[in-house]
Design an enzyme around this catalytic site. Structure first.
Site, PDB file in Angstrom:
ATOM      1  N   TYR A  14       0.846  -1.199   0.000  1.00 46.81           N
ATOM      2  CA  TYR A  14       0.000   0.000   0.000  1.00 46.81           C
ATOM      3  C   TYR A  14       0.883   1.253   0.000  1.00 46.81           C
ATOM      4  CZ  TYR A  14      -3.629   3.286   1.529  1.00 46.81           C
ATOM      5  OH  TYR A  14      -4.490   4.349   1.623  1.00 46.81           O
ATOM      6  N   HIS A  18       1.576   4.199  -3.035  1.00 48.45           N
ATOM      7  CA  HIS A  18       1.401   5.630  -2.815  1.00 48.45           C
ATOM      8  C   HIS A  18       2.680   6.425  -3.100  1.00 48.45           C
ATOM      9  CE1 HIS A  18      -2.495   4.600  -1.212  1.00 48.45           C
ATOM     10  NE2 HIS A  18      -2.796   5.872  -1.405  1.00 48.45           N
ATOM     11  N   TYR A  37      -2.045  17.422   1.240  1.00 48.43           N
ATOM     12  CA  TYR A  37      -2.625  16.094   1.480  1.00 48.43           C
ATOM     13  C   TYR A  37      -1.525  15.126   1.893  1.00 48.43           C
ATOM     14  CZ  TYR A  37      -5.382  11.862   0.323  1.00 48.43           C
ATOM     15  OH  TYR A  37      -6.047  10.659   0.348  1.00 48.43           O
ATOM     16  N   TRP A  72      -8.503   4.658  -9.734  1.00 50.92           N
ATOM     17  CA  TRP A  72      -7.576   4.518  -8.604  1.00 50.92           C
ATOM     18  C   TRP A  72      -8.217   3.686  -7.490  1.00 50.92           C
ATOM     19  CZ3 TRP A  72      -2.583   5.090  -7.598  1.00 50.92           C
ATOM     20  CH2 TRP A  72      -2.171   5.083  -6.270  1.00 50.92           C
TER      21      TRP A  72
END
Length: 112
Positions: A14, A18, A37, A72
């Site tokens: 994960y 990213h 973000y 996504w």
């Protein structure tokens, strides 16, 4: 700020994904009004995300309308513990901000 869960045994992958977010997705987030973000994870699969926006609800809604977000989310679905973040994200309420309280304390002291 919001939270959701991913499978703990998938955290490494994960995180790697990213590190390679599609440029089209990055631009869509920016264009939808997502600023500053960040995503954080813990070993138990807890994911906490933070972003700034003049209108967070509108920014989330705009992102939800994009085709790249749908792609996504489908690509990332295998990582989620339950439904994805668009369906399960729990918004967190800020109860403390150091700089705001320092500014208020300094202003109060300067009035005396």
């Amino acid at each position: 700020m919001f939270r959701f869960r991913v499978h703990p045994d998938r955290l490494e992958e994960y995180g790697r994904r990213h590190g390679e977010v599609w440029p089209e997705m990055l631009r869509a987030l920016r264009d939808a009004g997502w600023e500053n973000y960040s995503i954080f994870t813990s070993a138990d699969g807890q994911v906490v995300g933070y972003f700034e926006s003049d209108d967070p609800d509108a920014a989330r809604a705009r992102m939800g309308l994009t085709e790249v977000n749908a792609r996504w989310q489908a690509e990332m679905a295998e990582f989620f513990d339950g439904d994805g973040p668009d369906e399960t994200m729990t918004e967190l309420t800020q109860v403390f901000h150091l700089e705001s309280q320092l500014a208020a304390a300094d202003a109060a002291e300067n009035q005396d």
